[in-house]
Structure formats: C-alpha cells, structure tokens
Scaffold this motif. Structure first.
Motif, PDB file in Angstrom:
ATOM      1  N   GLN A  45      25.410  55.786   3.179  1.00 29.27           N
ATOM      2  CA  GLN A  45      25.628  57.164   2.743  1.00 29.27           C
ATOM      3  C   GLN A  45      27.123  57.444   2.538  1.00 29.27           C
ATOM      4  N   GLN A  46      27.788  56.564   1.849  1.00 28.49           N
ATOM      5  CA  GLN A  46      29.204  56.657   1.487  1.00 28.49           C
ATOM      6  C   GLN A  46      30.127  56.707   2.699  1.00 28.49           C
ATOM      7  N   GLN A  47      29.685  56.227   3.868  1.00 30.54           N
ATOM      8  CA  GLN A  47      30.528  56.156   5.056  1.00 30.54           C
ATOM      9  C   GLN A  47      30.462  54.758   5.630  1.00 30.54           C
ATOM     10  N   GLN A  48      31.549  54.334   6.269  1.00 38.44           N
ATOM     11  CA  GLN A  48      31.608  53.028   6.907  1.00 38.44           C
ATOM     12  C   GLN A  48      31.093  53.133   8.339  1.00 38.44           C
ATOM     13  N   HIS A  49      30.188  52.211   8.702  1.00 41.99           N
ATOM     14  CA  HIS A  49      29.622  52.178  10.048  1.00 41.99           C
ATOM     15  C   HIS A  49      29.660  50.738  10.555  1.00 41.99           C
ATOM     16  N   PRO A  50      29.949  50.534  11.851  1.00 41.33           N
ATOM     17  CA  PRO A  50      29.938  49.172  12.409  1.00 41.33           C
ATOM     18  C   PRO A  50      28.504  48.710  12.673  1.00 41.33           C
ATOM     19  N   VAL A  51      28.227  47.473  12.321  1.00 41.15           N
ATOM     20  CA  VAL A  51      26.938  46.857  12.637  1.00 41.15           C
ATOM     21  C   VAL A  51      27.198  45.499  13.274  1.00 41.15           C
ATOM     22  N   CYS A  52      26.244  45.048  14.086  1.00 40.10           N
ATOM     23  CA  CYS A  52      26.468  43.836  14.876  1.00 40.10           C
ATOM     24  C   CYS A  52      26.123  42.540  14.144  1.00 40.10           C
ATOM     25  N   ALA A  62      18.556  48.082   2.678  1.00 38.48           N
ATOM     26  CA  ALA A  62      17.169  48.253   2.233  1.00 38.48           C
ATOM     27  C   ALA A  62      16.731  49.712   2.360  1.00 38.48           C
ATOM     28  N   ILE A  63      17.161  50.368   3.419  1.00 40.75           N
ATOM     29  CA  ILE A  63      16.805  51.781   3.615  1.00 40.75           C
ATOM     30  C   ILE A  63      17.351  52.625   2.471  1.00 40.75           C
ATOM     31  N   GLU A  64      18.612  52.407   2.113  1.00 40.33           N
ATOM     32  CA  GLU A  64      19.191  53.175   1.002  1.00 40.33           C
ATOM     33  C   GLU A  64      18.546  52.814  -0.332  1.00 40.33           C
ATOM     34  N   LYS A  65      18.344  51.528  -0.561  1.00 40.67           N
ATOM     35  CA  LYS A  65      17.784  51.067  -1.828  1.00 40.67           C
ATOM     36  C   LYS A  65      16.383  51.637  -2.063  1.00 40.67           C
TER      37      LYS A  65
END
Length: 86
Positions: A45-52, A62-65
């Motif tokens: 959603q146009q924001q950067q988030h950390p993922v492991c 996939a959720i956004e797509k």
C-alpha cells in the motif's frame, strides 16, 4: 602473535555486546521477531514494511495483486484484538 587472555576476553565481549545491541523489529506479515538489519523491505500500500522472509514478501504481493488488502487488514486487526484480549 598470541593475544593475552585479557585482550582475548575484551575482543569476545565487544563482539557479544554488539550482537546484543542489534535492533529488533517484527515482521509486518507474521509478527516474527528479527534483526532489523536482516529484514527484507516490502512495499505494501505504497509504504515500506519489514518482513522476515521471501514467503511473507510473496504473501503481501499476492494480497495486493488479488485486491484482498481490505480483507487482509481487517483480519490483522481481528487477530491483534484476539491477542490483546487473551
């Protein structure tokens, strides 16, 4: 040249203290704790988030797509409220 025992201990303590000082963060998707310097960054959603891991990164893509963002966010809120209430 061999290090004196005190020098050796100083070096080992320095490494250990740097290890303990590493910042931690939580994965945006699964909530797993990780070192901040090892996090992958996902644009969601146009924001950067950390993922492991690449799996969590793929899930967010996939959720956004598939236009499931609202359902996903609602589910995250419900899940978070369940943890807080327990």
């Amino acid at each position: 040249m061999h290090l004196a025992l005190s020098q050796f201990c100083d070096v080992q303590f320095s490494r250990f203290s740097r290890f303990l000082k590493r910042e931690k963060c939580l994965c945006f998707h699964c909530g797993e704790s990780m070192r901040k310097d090892r996090a992958l960054m996902a644009t969601f959603q146009q924001q950067q988030h950390p993922v492991c891991c690449h799996g969590c990164l793929a899930v967010l893509h996939a959720i956004e797509k598939n236009h499931l963002v609202q359902d996903y966010l609602r589910s995250k809120v419900d899940s978070q409220q369940g943890k807080d209430g327990a």
